[in-house]
Design a protein around this motif. Sequence first.
Motif, PDB file in Angstrom:
ATOM      1  N   TRP A   1     -34.434 -28.493   7.019  1.00 26.54           N
ATOM      2  CA  TRP A   1     -33.859 -27.456   6.161  1.00 26.54           C
ATOM      3  C   TRP A   1     -33.506 -26.234   6.996  1.00 26.54           C
ATOM      4  O   TRP A   1     -33.981 -26.083   8.120  1.00 26.54           O
ATOM      5  CB  TRP A   1     -34.735 -27.083   4.972  1.00 26.54           C
ATOM      6  N   ILE A   2     -32.681 -25.361   6.385  1.00 30.88           N
ATOM      7  CA  ILE A   2     -32.303 -24.078   6.974  1.00 30.88           C
ATOM      8  C   ILE A   2     -32.547 -23.023   5.902  1.00 30.88           C
ATOM      9  O   ILE A   2     -32.066 -23.155   4.775  1.00 30.88           O
ATOM     10  CB  ILE A   2     -30.817 -24.063   7.400  1.00 30.88           C
ATOM     11  N   LYS A   3     -33.325 -21.990   6.259  1.00 34.80           N
ATOM     12  CA  LYS A   3     -33.667 -20.939   5.297  1.00 34.80           C
ATOM     13  C   LYS A   3     -33.597 -19.581   5.983  1.00 34.80           C
ATOM     14  O   LYS A   3     -33.558 -19.496   7.205  1.00 34.80           O
ATOM     15  CB  LYS A   3     -35.080 -21.144   4.750  1.00 34.80           C
ATOM     16  N   ASP A   4     -33.657 -18.538   5.178  1.00 34.94           N
ATOM     17  CA  ASP A   4     -33.712 -17.177   5.712  1.00 34.94           C
ATOM     18  C   ASP A   4     -35.156 -16.730   5.941  1.00 34.94           C
ATOM     19  O   ASP A   4     -35.419 -15.884   6.800  1.00 34.94           O
ATOM     20  CB  ASP A   4     -33.038 -16.193   4.752  1.00 34.94           C
ATOM     21  N   TYR A   5     -36.103 -17.284   5.177  1.00 33.07           N
ATOM     22  CA  TYR A   5     -37.493 -16.840   5.168  1.00 33.07           C
ATOM     23  C   TYR A   5     -38.318 -18.011   4.676  1.00 33.07           C
ATOM     24  O   TYR A   5     -37.859 -18.805   3.851  1.00 33.07           O
ATOM     25  CB  TYR A   5     -37.596 -15.661   4.197  1.00 33.07           C
ATOM     26  N   TYR A   6     -39.558 -18.135   5.159  1.00 30.60           N
ATOM     27  CA  TYR A   6     -40.389 -19.247   4.701  1.00 30.60           C
ATOM     28  C   TYR A   6     -41.860 -18.879   4.797  1.00 30.60           C
ATOM     29  O   TYR A   6     -42.296 -18.259   5.769  1.00 30.60           O
ATOM     30  CB  TYR A   6     -40.113 -20.492   5.542  1.00 30.60           C
TER      31      TYR A   6
ATOM     32  N   PHE B   1     -39.990 -15.431   9.638  1.00 27.01           N
ATOM     33  CA  PHE B   1     -38.771 -14.651   9.416  1.00 27.01           C
ATOM     34  C   PHE B   1     -38.213 -14.290  10.786  1.00 27.01           C
ATOM     35  O   PHE B   1     -38.987 -14.049  11.722  1.00 27.01           O
ATOM     36  CB  PHE B   1     -39.102 -13.392   8.601  1.00 27.01           C
TER      37      PHE B   1
ATOM     38  N   ILE C   1     -35.152 -21.090  10.601  1.00 28.69           N
ATOM     39  CA  ILE C   1     -35.046 -19.799   9.931  1.00 28.69           C
ATOM     40  C   ILE C   1     -33.868 -19.108  10.608  1.00 28.69           C
ATOM     41  O   ILE C   1     -33.880 -18.889  11.815  1.00 28.69           O
ATOM     42  CB  ILE C   1     -36.329 -18.954  10.125  1.00 28.69           C
ATOM     43  N   LYS C   2     -32.836 -18.815   9.841  1.00 25.83           N
ATOM     44  CA  LYS C   2     -31.602 -18.280  10.424  1.00 25.83           C
ATOM     45  C   LYS C   2     -31.801 -16.916  11.056  1.00 25.83           C
ATOM     46  O   LYS C   2     -32.458 -16.049  10.497  1.00 25.83           O
ATOM     47  CB  LYS C   2     -30.516 -18.186   9.357  1.00 25.83           C
TER      48      LYS C   2
ATOM     49  N   ASP D   1     -24.696 -23.491   9.306  1.00 29.07           N
ATOM     50  CA  ASP D   1     -24.512 -24.019   7.959  1.00 29.07           C
ATOM     51  C   ASP D   1     -23.446 -25.109   7.890  1.00 29.07           C
ATOM     52  O   ASP D   1     -23.290 -25.754   6.863  1.00 29.07           O
ATOM     53  CB  ASP D   1     -24.150 -22.898   6.991  1.00 29.07           C
TER      54      ASP D   1
ATOM     55  N   TYR E   1     -40.592 -25.171  14.027  1.00 28.99           N
ATOM     56  CA  TYR E   1     -39.916 -24.127  13.271  1.00 28.99           C
ATOM     57  C   TYR E   1     -39.241 -23.193  14.270  1.00 28.99           C
ATOM     58  O   TYR E   1     -39.900 -22.605  15.119  1.00 28.99           O
ATOM     59  CB  TYR E   1     -40.916 -23.362  12.402  1.00 28.99           C
TER      60      TYR E   1
ATOM     61  N   TYR F   1     -36.857 -27.326  11.771  1.00 32.05           N
ATOM     62  CA  TYR F   1     -36.644 -26.435  10.625  1.00 32.05           C
ATOM     63  C   TYR F   1     -36.102 -25.137  11.211  1.00 32.05           C
ATOM     64  O   TYR F   1     -36.588 -24.668  12.229  1.00 32.05           O
ATOM     65  CB  TYR F   1     -37.958 -26.144   9.911  1.00 32.05           C
TER      66      TYR F   1
END
Length: 143
Positions: free
Chosen positions: A62-67, A80, A43-44, A52, A16, A41
């Motif tokens: 995957w790419i997410k802002d928070y996890y 984060f 977190i941007k 993106d 991550y 993985y």
Amino acid sequence: MIMNWNERVSNDDEIYILGDLAFGNQEYIKSLISRLNGKKYLIKGNHDRHVDKNDIASNFIWIKDYYLLNHESGHKFVLFHYPIFRWAFQNYGSIHLYGHIHNLHAGDFLATTKSIYNVGADLNDYRPIKLREILQKLTYNGL
């Protein structure tokens, strides 16, 4: 840093990344990511403007802002890019991991909690840190 990464991360490891992966144009970032081991993985972070794009995004699961990661150890990790003062399940033992601040560990930043850890490369010998190592460090510090 690529050598440090690949010495610690196998192609089967899940990793991550908590933002600010790389500076540069899309081609440079794409070539950099392709040289890194692991199932990645992201977190941007505030410097991840190009991730993106399809040719870069395809390098990540995957790419997410928070996890919120429910780890096999039974611990919950809130991932984060930025350090936050309150996070999900904080009062129930969850651990917040962040990376935005490049010169401070959590104890310096948020003295009110011991369940937060800065995973930034510049504070961890320029290599990825394993979750079990973070758990050991936090246990030593009173988690």
